[in-house]
Design an enzyme around this catalytic site. Structure first.
Site, PDB file in Angstrom:
ATOM      1  N   ALA A 155      35.368  34.817  33.276  1.00 13.37           N
ATOM      2  CA  ALA A 155      34.864  36.366  33.383  1.00 13.37           C
ATOM      3  C   ALA A 155      34.898  37.919  32.714  1.00 13.37           C
ATOM      4  O   ALA A 155      36.516  37.365  32.698  1.00 13.37           O
ATOM      5  CB  ALA A 155      34.888  37.266  34.894  1.00 13.37           C
ATOM      6  N   GLU A 156      34.817  38.322  32.117  1.00 13.32           N
ATOM      7  CA  GLU A 156      34.932  38.947  31.091  1.00 13.32           C
ATOM      8  C   GLU A 156      36.485  39.693  30.896  1.00 13.32           C
ATOM      9  O   GLU A 156      37.535  40.648  30.319  1.00 13.32           O
ATOM     10  CB  GLU A 156      34.361  40.163  30.338  1.00 13.32           C
ATOM     11  CG  GLU A 156      33.339  39.615  30.005  1.00 13.32           C
ATOM     12  CD  GLU A 156      32.111  39.059  30.979  1.00 13.32           C
ATOM     13  OE1 GLU A 156      32.311  38.474  31.910  1.00 13.32           O
ATOM     14  OE2 GLU A 156      31.001  39.522  30.502  1.00 13.32           O
ATOM     15  N   ASN A 157      36.284  40.405  32.460  1.00 14.49           N
ATOM     16  CA  ASN A 157      37.881  40.893  33.153  1.00 14.49           C
ATOM     17  C   ASN A 157      39.046  40.391  32.781  1.00 14.49           C
ATOM     18  O   ASN A 157      40.272  41.022  33.728  1.00 14.49           O
ATOM     19  CB  ASN A 157      37.584  42.130  34.501  1.00 14.49           C
ATOM     20  CG  ASN A 157      37.174  40.523  35.077  1.00 14.49           C
ATOM     21  OD1 ASN A 157      36.553  39.966  35.203  1.00 14.49           O
ATOM     22  ND2 ASN A 157      37.003  41.891  36.765  1.00 14.49           N
TER      23      ASN A 157
END
Lengths: 224, 218
Positions: free
Chosen positions: B45-47
């Site tokens: 997940a990018e975060n």
């Protein structure tokens, strides 16, 4: 080394026209008390760099809604329904930056580098509007300048009186690198600020030497 | 099974054990439900999550255990949390095996448009440009045609691009295409679908693989 300030005293250090690096992904990790106080004090003409702004209810989107932002730098703003019209009317300048490039531009500013060379965005609108193509040794890159703030505002889970910060899970995101990339770093701490020595040195995400001001936040509850 | 579920189930077979993979919003993200438990895929997940898993419904939500669409997720045993520079370093540095994304348009050269409609509201590219530029494989998972029935697999994209010559494969409810230097190659065809139907609904020309097989899902 950090000092502990009252909220209003800390936020008074943010001036009209400042460039503010603001942590948070969808507003999670954006220091809510600091944003509250910025709205109360009413600083104007801010340039805000934040991944997405989130909404006009939570996150730095609140500062866009309150008319305090002249320029917004982000990778995505799909939850800010009011933004396109403000941009069309010339009230806010919008600079879009691919998310990974956004993080690296901040890192470059914080770590003494001259900018970012990335393949991301070649041949797209990013190249047309916000970056410069350079060719080195036969390979094309997009050059982006470092992104430095006058101020960084972040939320952290734990801190000690020296300013050492620990984030909780994805609270870290952009906030860790932002703490290196601004002249003044203000961190809102969720849990009670601890005495120096309480945090195991190898658990520290941001060393206190780069953190200037700590503000005591509301508590350690991340649950909705 | 509707067409979106069929596509998601086919996407779920794209991975092998040890892969780091990023699934975009919509149909790609649905594929997480259909992953073979015997294949250990680390979902990115990018975060900042390496190894996102399902969130147990009876647990309270932690806003810092959510994915890049703000869906609550768990972090699998052996997972990790990283900052944004590292998260995108994993993508751009060639450490992410596969990204699966939706598309508005994709063309025979592998160009992709999935973030902005001309004249539409400029909402930003988020991490999409980094993903298509950095992932080793870029798989597009989408319904074959737009809602108005117009083709989405084109000779040349007309919308603003997300990336230039980046797409590896395209999965729709009708078939599975590879993007090759010589253009599109149809390598799987969905049950009950004819070549005539795919040709009619695809603007771009495509070759048919000599080993064309039926597109099956688990």
């Amino acid at each position: 080394m950090a000092s502990i300030y009252e909220l209003d005293q800390a936020v008074r250090l943010i001036r009209d026209g400042d460039t503010v690096l603001a942590g948070g992904f969808y507003g999670n990790g954006t220091p809510a008390l600091i944003v509250d106080e910025l709205i109360r004090q009413g600083q104007k003409n801010l340039t805000i760099a934040n991944n997405d702004g989130n909404t006009t209810e939570k996150g730095v989107g609140r500062l866009i809604a309150s008319g305090q932002v002249k320029k917004f730098i982000c990778s995505w703003c799909g939850r800010l329904g009011i933004l396109p019209q403000l941009v069309d009317e010339g009230k806010i300048e919008l600079e879009l930056c691919p998310q990974g490039t956004f993080a690296e531009r901040i890192r470059a500013a914080g770590f003494g580098l001259g900018g970012v060379l990335t393949p991301t965005g070649l041949g797209t609108i990013v190249e047309e509007k916000w970056a410069e193509r350079v060719t080195l040794n036969g390979r094309d890159w997009l050059y982006h300048a470092p992104l430095k703030g006058n101020v960084a505002i972040v939320e952290a889970d734990r801190a000690d009186t020296e300013g050492n910060l620990v984030f909780h899970l994805t609270q870290r995101a952009f906030s860790q690198v932002m703490c290196f990339a601004a002249d003044l770093v203000i961190a809102e701490i969720n849990r009670p600020i601890e005495p120096a020595g309480n945090i195991d040195p190898q658990d520290v995400h941001v060393p206190g030497v780069v953190v200037d001001i700590l503000v005591q936040g509301k508590g350690g509850n991340h649950e909705q | 099974m509707n067409s979106k579920e069929f596509i998601a189930r086919r996407v779920a077979r794209e991975f092998k054990s040890g892969d780091l993979a990023n699934l975009g919003a919509g149909i790609p993200g649905q594929a997480a439900k259909y992953l073979d438990p015997a294949v250990k895929v680390y979902l990115h997940a990018e975060n900042g999550i390496v190894g996102a898993g399902p969130w147990p419904a009876d647990e309270p939500i932690d806003v810092f255990s959510t994915d890049a669409s703000e869906n609550p997720v768990s972090i699998v045993p052996g997972g990790a949390i990283v900052d944004s520079c590292t998260s995108f370093g994993l993508i751009r540095g060639g450490h992410l095996q596969t990204t699966v994304l939706g598309a508005m348009q994709v063309d025979m050269e592998g160009n992709l448009a999935n973030w902005l409609v001309p004249g539409g509201k400029m909402a930003g590219m988020g991490g999409a440009m980094d993903l298509v530029c950095g992932a080793k494989r870029v798989v597009i998972a989408m319904e074959h045609c737009a809602k108005d029935g117009s083709p989405k697999i084109l000779r040349k994209c007309t919308f603003p691009l997300t990336g230039l010559r980046v797409v590896t494969s395209i999965i729709t409810e009708l078939g599975y295409f590879d993007v090759t230097p010589d253009g599109l190659v149809l390598k799987e065809i969905a049950p009950g679908v004819t070549l005539e139907e795919i040709t009619r609904k695809t603007e771009a020309p495509f070759a048919v693989s000599p080993t064309l097989s039926e597109m099956t899902v688990d």
